[in-house]
Design an enzyme around this catalytic site. Structure first.
Site, PDB file in Angstrom:
ATOM      1  N   GLY A   1      49.577  35.374  35.717  1.00  0.00           N
ATOM      2  CA  GLY A   1      48.366  36.074  35.313  1.00  0.00           C
ATOM      3  C   GLY A   1      47.828  36.892  36.468  1.00  0.00           C
ATOM      4  O   GLY A   1      48.244  36.728  37.616  1.00  0.00           O
ATOM      5  N   GLN A   2      46.898  37.767  36.173  1.00  0.00           N
ATOM      6  CA  GLN A   2      46.322  38.611  37.209  1.00  0.00           C
ATOM      7  C   GLN A   2      45.432  37.797  38.140  1.00  0.00           C
ATOM      8  O   GLN A   2      45.069  36.656  37.845  1.00  0.00           O
ATOM      9  CB  GLN A   2      45.520  39.745  36.561  1.00  0.00           C
ATOM     10  N   ASN A   3      45.067  38.381  39.287  1.00  0.00           N
ATOM     11  CA  ASN A   3      44.136  37.722  40.198  1.00  0.00           C
ATOM     12  C   ASN A   3      42.839  37.387  39.477  1.00  0.00           C
ATOM     13  O   ASN A   3      42.312  38.203  38.723  1.00  0.00           O
ATOM     14  CB  ASN A   3      43.827  38.629  41.399  1.00  0.00           C
ATOM     15  N   GLY A   4      42.337  36.175  39.718  1.00  0.00           N
ATOM     16  CA  GLY A   4      41.085  35.768  39.096  1.00  0.00           C
ATOM     17  C   GLY A   4      41.221  35.245  37.685  1.00  0.00           C
ATOM     18  O   GLY A   4      40.212  34.970  37.023  1.00  0.00           O
TER      19      GLY A   4
ATOM     20  N   GLY B   1      42.462  32.361  36.807  1.00  0.00           N
ATOM     21  CA  GLY B   1      42.232  30.921  36.743  1.00  0.00           C
ATOM     22  C   GLY B   1      43.454  30.071  37.043  1.00  0.00           C
ATOM     23  O   GLY B   1      43.410  28.850  36.898  1.00  0.00           O
ATOM     24  N   LYS B   2      44.533  30.697  37.498  1.00  0.00           N
ATOM     25  CA  LYS B   2      45.778  29.965  37.751  1.00  0.00           C
ATOM     26  C   LYS B   2      45.608  28.890  38.824  1.00  0.00           C
ATOM     27  O   LYS B   2      45.882  27.712  38.592  1.00  0.00           O
ATOM     28  CB  LYS B   2      46.888  30.937  38.187  1.00  0.00           C
ATOM     29  N   SER B   3      45.171  29.311  40.006  1.00  0.00           N
ATOM     30  CA  SER B   3      45.044  28.369  41.117  1.00  0.00           C
ATOM     31  C   SER B   3      43.930  27.358  40.874  1.00  0.00           C
ATOM     32  O   SER B   3      44.035  26.196  41.288  1.00  0.00           O
ATOM     33  CB  SER B   3      44.794  29.123  42.429  1.00  0.00           C
TER      34      SER B   3
ATOM     35  N   GLU C   1      51.385  29.665  44.610  1.00  0.00           N
ATOM     36  CA  GLU C   1      51.752  30.932  45.269  1.00  0.00           C
ATOM     37  C   GLU C   1      52.518  30.657  46.562  1.00  0.00           C
ATOM     38  O   GLU C   1      52.347  31.356  47.566  1.00  0.00           O
ATOM     39  CB  GLU C   1      50.492  31.759  45.566  1.00  0.00           C
TER      40      GLU C   1
END
Length: 277
Positions: free
Chosen positions: A40-43, A45-47, A166
């Protein structure tokens, strides 16, 4: 099938007073032995999702279950022993003066007997091809070597789940490929489950399953072969298209008879070698 990780309706915000949620009802499960990637894009909610699973944030709504046991403030330290997390920057994870000291550090905190620690340090460093470097200072290693040592420190603890947050994003393509090869090898050797948070779609392509996140929600779940089959779907989600997908599209335009399904770079090379051989 044995679900080793279950996430149910996770809702989370970094500031209580904020009207903005970082996660909005995230739910998924992972079967023991699976490799699942979240992209998904930055921001998106992945991390944040990964760190909630590892018990790094206490206050959230929803349920996280590790191997069938619900994560709570009371059992977080015990359940965390089942999870090993490899972060983006290996320098932030080093605490030992030498490579072997660093790999042993987590085991010392768990009270593992010294003889067992020595055995596990050598086994873990051998698994990541870093045994010859065990007396080196971590600061003198390359980025790829540092990340290998970080992985060794995790597998020495014998977790059941490895979370890669990451963990290859700061490496060059060669270092990235080496780390992924090593992790695939130790996953098979130790029968681990892997949850990978990544921007690298070629890396995600080797997963069993991919979850796509946007604005704190999971908007799509699919096998790589399905998700990457059409570039239009990826563009609509707001993500890049894997190199092999773009190349296959160009080759079809130029008259090559290729299947519509997604192929990894290695699979495409093998197919073209057969056709041109």
């Amino acid at each position: 099938m044995n679900k080793i990780l279950e996430v149910e309706n996770l809702v989370f915000k970094y500031e209580k007073e904020s009207d903005v949620n970082q996660l909005n009802g995230v739910s998924f499960s992972i079967t023991k032995g699976e490799w699942v990637s979240i992209i998904g894009q930055n921001g998106s909610g992945k991390s944040t999702t990964a760190r909630l699973i590892d018990g790094l944030f206490e206050e959230f709504e929803g349920i996280v279950k590790i191997d069938g046991e619900r994560l709570t403030a009371e059992n977080v330290w015990n359940l965390r022993r089942k999870i090993g997390m490899v972060f983006q920057n290996p320098d932030n994870q080093f605490v030992g003066a030498t490579v072997e000291d660093d790999v042993a550090f987590g085991m010392e905190n768990q009270g593992i007997p010294r003889e067992e620690m020595i055995k596990r340090v050598d086994e873990a460093l051998l698994a990541v091809n870093m045994l010859d470097f065990k007396t080196r200072e971590p600061a003198r290693l390359s980025g790829g070597q540092k990340q290998r040592v970080a992985v060794a420190g995790i597998i020495a603890l014998r977790p059941e789940i490895i979370i890669l947050d990451e963990s290859t994003s700061m490496l060059d393509p060669t270092g990235r490929s080496e780390i992924m090869r090593v992790i695939h090898e130790i996953k098979d050797k130790y029968h681990l489950t892997v949850l990978s948070i990544t921007h690298d779609l070629d890396e995600a392509a080797s997963s069993d399953r991919i979850l796509v996140m946007r604005a704190g929600e999971i908007i799509k779940e699919a096998a790589p072969s399905e998700l990457f089959a059409t570039s239009e779907d990826m563009v609509e989600i707001g993500l890049d298209v894997p190199f092999s997908s773009n190349l296959m599209k160009d080759l079809r335009t130029n008259g090559f008879d290729l299947p519509e399904k997604y192929l990894s770079e290695d699979e495409l090379v093998e197919l073209l070698a057969d056709k041109l051989g």
